[in-house]
Design a protein around this motif. Structure first.
Motif, PDB file in Angstrom:
ATOM      1  N   GLU A 144     -59.878  52.365 -41.871  1.00  0.00           N
ATOM      2  CA  GLU A 144     -60.529  53.450 -42.622  1.00  0.00           C
ATOM      3  C   GLU A 144     -61.383  52.901 -43.760  1.00  0.00           C
ATOM      4  O   GLU A 144     -62.456  53.460 -44.068  1.00  0.00           O
ATOM      5  CB  GLU A 144     -59.490  54.423 -43.174  1.00  0.00           C
ATOM      6  CG  GLU A 144     -58.729  55.218 -42.127  1.00  0.00           C
ATOM      7  CD  GLU A 144     -57.599  54.429 -41.484  1.00  0.00           C
ATOM      8  OE1 GLU A 144     -56.970  54.971 -40.552  1.00  0.00           O
ATOM      9  OE2 GLU A 144     -57.338  53.270 -41.920  1.00  0.00           O
ATOM     10  N   LEU A 173     -65.391  53.933 -43.499  1.00  0.00           N
ATOM     11  CA  LEU A 173     -65.836  55.010 -44.369  1.00  0.00           C
ATOM     12  C   LEU A 173     -66.226  54.515 -45.756  1.00  0.00           C
ATOM     13  O   LEU A 173     -65.628  53.585 -46.295  1.00  0.00           O
ATOM     14  CB  LEU A 173     -64.730  56.060 -44.512  1.00  0.00           C
ATOM     15  CG  LEU A 173     -64.253  56.760 -43.240  1.00  0.00           C
ATOM     16  CD1 LEU A 173     -63.133  57.733 -43.576  1.00  0.00           C
ATOM     17  CD2 LEU A 173     -65.402  57.468 -42.529  1.00  0.00           C
ATOM     18  N   LYS A 205     -66.802  55.727 -49.884  1.00  0.00           N
ATOM     19  CA  LYS A 205     -65.952  56.502 -50.790  1.00  0.00           C
ATOM     20  C   LYS A 205     -66.186  58.000 -50.678  1.00  0.00           C
ATOM     21  O   LYS A 205     -65.294  58.807 -50.947  1.00  0.00           O
ATOM     22  CB  LYS A 205     -66.166  56.048 -52.235  1.00  0.00           C
ATOM     23  CG  LYS A 205     -65.638  54.632 -52.508  1.00  0.00           C
ATOM     24  CD  LYS A 205     -65.832  54.243 -53.964  1.00  0.00           C
ATOM     25  CE  LYS A 205     -65.268  52.853 -54.225  1.00  0.00           C
ATOM     26  NZ  LYS A 205     -65.435  52.432 -55.648  1.00  0.00           N
ATOM     27  N   ASP A 206     -67.421  58.385 -50.283  1.00  0.00           N
ATOM     28  CA  ASP A 206     -67.709  59.813 -50.155  1.00  0.00           C
ATOM     29  C   ASP A 206     -67.320  60.376 -48.788  1.00  0.00           C
ATOM     30  O   ASP A 206     -67.590  61.536 -48.492  1.00  0.00           O
ATOM     31  CB  ASP A 206     -69.190  60.079 -50.429  1.00  0.00           C
ATOM     32  CG  ASP A 206     -70.106  59.382 -49.423  1.00  0.00           C
ATOM     33  OD1 ASP A 206     -69.594  58.694 -48.509  1.00  0.00           O
ATOM     34  OD2 ASP A 206     -71.341  59.512 -49.541  1.00  0.00           O
ATOM     35  N   GLY A 207     -66.701  59.536 -47.945  1.00  0.00           N
ATOM     36  CA  GLY A 207     -66.241  60.000 -46.643  1.00  0.00           C
ATOM     37  C   GLY A 207     -67.246  59.838 -45.517  1.00  0.00           C
ATOM     38  O   GLY A 207     -66.920  60.114 -44.351  1.00  0.00           O
ATOM     39  N   GLN A 208     -68.469  59.397 -45.840  1.00  0.00           N
ATOM     40  CA  GLN A 208     -69.471  59.168 -44.806  1.00  0.00           C
ATOM     41  C   GLN A 208     -69.223  57.822 -44.124  1.00  0.00           C
ATOM     42  O   GLN A 208     -68.585  56.934 -44.678  1.00  0.00           O
ATOM     43  CB  GLN A 208     -70.877  59.190 -45.414  1.00  0.00           C
ATOM     44  CG  GLN A 208     -71.257  60.510 -46.040  1.00  0.00           C
ATOM     45  CD  GLN A 208     -71.243  61.644 -45.033  1.00  0.00           C
ATOM     46  OE1 GLN A 208     -71.840  61.560 -43.965  1.00  0.00           O
ATOM     47  NE2 GLN A 208     -70.532  62.721 -45.372  1.00  0.00           N
ATOM     48  N   GLU A 225     -60.485  63.301 -37.263  1.00  0.00           N
ATOM     49  CA  GLU A 225     -61.704  63.537 -38.044  1.00  0.00           C
ATOM     50  C   GLU A 225     -62.635  62.317 -38.001  1.00  0.00           C
ATOM     51  O   GLU A 225     -63.854  62.459 -37.843  1.00  0.00           O
ATOM     52  CB  GLU A 225     -61.352  63.858 -39.491  1.00  0.00           C
ATOM     53  CG  GLU A 225     -60.629  65.179 -39.707  1.00  0.00           C
ATOM     54  CD  GLU A 225     -59.158  65.133 -39.310  1.00  0.00           C
ATOM     55  OE1 GLU A 225     -58.563  66.209 -39.131  1.00  0.00           O
ATOM     56  OE2 GLU A 225     -58.623  64.001 -39.177  1.00  0.00           O
ATOM     57  N   ILE A 226     -62.050  61.123 -38.110  1.00  0.00           N
ATOM     58  CA  ILE A 226     -62.870  59.907 -38.068  1.00  0.00           C
ATOM     59  C   ILE A 226     -63.426  59.691 -36.662  1.00  0.00           C
ATOM     60  O   ILE A 226     -64.599  59.330 -36.488  1.00  0.00           O
ATOM     61  CB  ILE A 226     -62.050  58.685 -38.523  1.00  0.00           C
ATOM     62  CG1 ILE A 226     -61.710  58.807 -40.002  1.00  0.00           C
ATOM     63  CG2 ILE A 226     -62.815  57.399 -38.267  1.00  0.00           C
ATOM     64  CD1 ILE A 226     -60.876  57.654 -40.550  1.00  0.00           C
ATOM     65  N   LYS A 281     -66.393  61.836 -36.263  1.00  0.00           N
ATOM     66  CA  LYS A 281     -67.559  61.277 -36.957  1.00  0.00           C
ATOM     67  C   LYS A 281     -68.223  60.195 -36.102  1.00  0.00           C
ATOM     68  O   LYS A 281     -69.456  60.119 -36.020  1.00  0.00           O
ATOM     69  CB  LYS A 281     -67.136  60.675 -38.303  1.00  0.00           C
ATOM     70  CG  LYS A 281     -66.799  61.679 -39.399  1.00  0.00           C
ATOM     71  CD  LYS A 281     -66.364  60.959 -40.664  1.00  0.00           C
ATOM     72  CE  LYS A 281     -65.918  61.925 -41.756  1.00  0.00           C
ATOM     73  NZ  LYS A 281     -67.052  62.664 -42.345  1.00  0.00           N
TER      74      LYS A 281
END
Length: 312
Positions: free
Chosen positions: A163, A167, A169-172, A270-271, A274
């Motif tokens: 993770e 990813l 820090k902002d989740g992108q 979720e990942i 993405k």
């Protein structure tokens, strides 16, 4: 008279401009047969990638054919400057001994994603046959991470959680993560097709090679112009390992190294979504580029639960 002599000398000193793209000139025999080093010669076939796509399984299966002899290790001639500067004679010396009529194959998966490699390969032999094996790009990313994870453990280094690599820090998604770039097949295939015609390539379905190796290997034999020889007797399913192992012409059995078939890390749905969203458009472009569609729409989390890696 002086003017005529001057014009003649000017003609002799003139050299044509170098074309921006290499041109194939018909006629002379393949350079792989011209540069000899005993019974070793430059490869007729190169497995150019992709990393963690199934290149080891592919070269092992291809070596079942009596007309094929394969380099034991990845040579990294075209992508490592220290090797490339040693020249083609050195490259030929890294190949296995070949009997008359045998084709030599080497595999270095890093070739596919290295921008300087296609033109270097072309200048070695514009008629070389190129094999590219691809798999679901999401699975390839996870497999790439898995290899690095175990490499760190072997070196007693602390591996990073996946993770943290995938990813920001902002989740992108972290687009600087190299494993993501290696799965952008469209981008790298474009580079190769600026140098080589599409007919120089055969694209192997790495996911299908796991499930039904014989079907994929028959397609490879056909592309290489080999007499059909690999058959169902060359494969047997190893229930302990969970993938197919090989049986050669003498009846000797062998499986891939224990580093193959490692379980992927568990990644949140979720990942995974993405990743699937990120690769959707590049995948469609790749399908159009190679004229073939691959079944990469299954949920990666379902595959994680039901199968381990086979033949990376």
């Amino acid at each position: 008279m002086a003017a005529t002599l001057f014009a003649f000398l000017l003609f002799l000193s003139w050299s044509p401009p170098v074309p921006s793209r290499p041109t194939v000139y018909p006629g002379p025999p393949s350079p792989s047969r011209m540069l000899q080093n005993g019974t070793r010669h430059l490869p007729d076939i190169i497995i150019i990638g992709v990393r963690k796509g199934g290149t080891r399984a592919l070269i092992e299966m291809l070596s079942l054919h009596s007309s094929i002899t394969s380099a034991e290790n990845e040579v990294h001639f075209f992508d490592w400057e220290s090797h490339y500067q040693q020249g083609l004679t050195w490259y030929a010396s890294q190949m296995p001994s070949a009997q008359p009529g045998q084709l030599t194959v080497e595999k270095t998966p890093a070739y596919f994603t290295c921008a300087k490699v296609p033109e270097r390969v072309f200048h070695m032999n514009p008629n070389v046959r190129l094999l590219l094996i691809v798999r679901d790009p999401v699975d390839r990313v996870l497999s790439d991470y898995t290899q690095v994870f175990y490499n760190h453990l072997q070196k007693r280094k602390q591996p990073q959680p996946i993770e943290d690599l995938l990813l920001l820090k902002d989740g992108q998604l972290n687009l600087a993560y190299k494993a993501l770039n290696r799965s952008l097949y469209y981008t790298h295939m474009q580079q190769w097709l600026t140098i080589f015609p599409r007919t120089s390539f055969h694209v192997v379905d790495g996911d299908a090679l796991i499930r039904e190796p014989l079907d994929e290997m028959r397609k490879v034999e056909n592309f290489l112009g080999l007499e059909p020889q690999i058959n169902a007797e060359n494969f047997y399913f190893n229930r302990t390992k969970g993938f197919y192992c090989l049986r050669d012409r003498e009846g000797h059995e062998r499986c891939l190294h224990s580093s193959k078939g490692r379980t992927h890390p568990q990644v949140s749905p979720e990942i995974l979504q993405k990743l699937r969203d990120y690769f959707h458009k590049p995948n469609r472009k790749f399908f159009e580029l190679v004229g073939r569609t691959f079944d990469w729409n299954q949920a990666s989390e379902d595959r994680q639960e039901t199968q381990t890696l086979k033949g990376e």
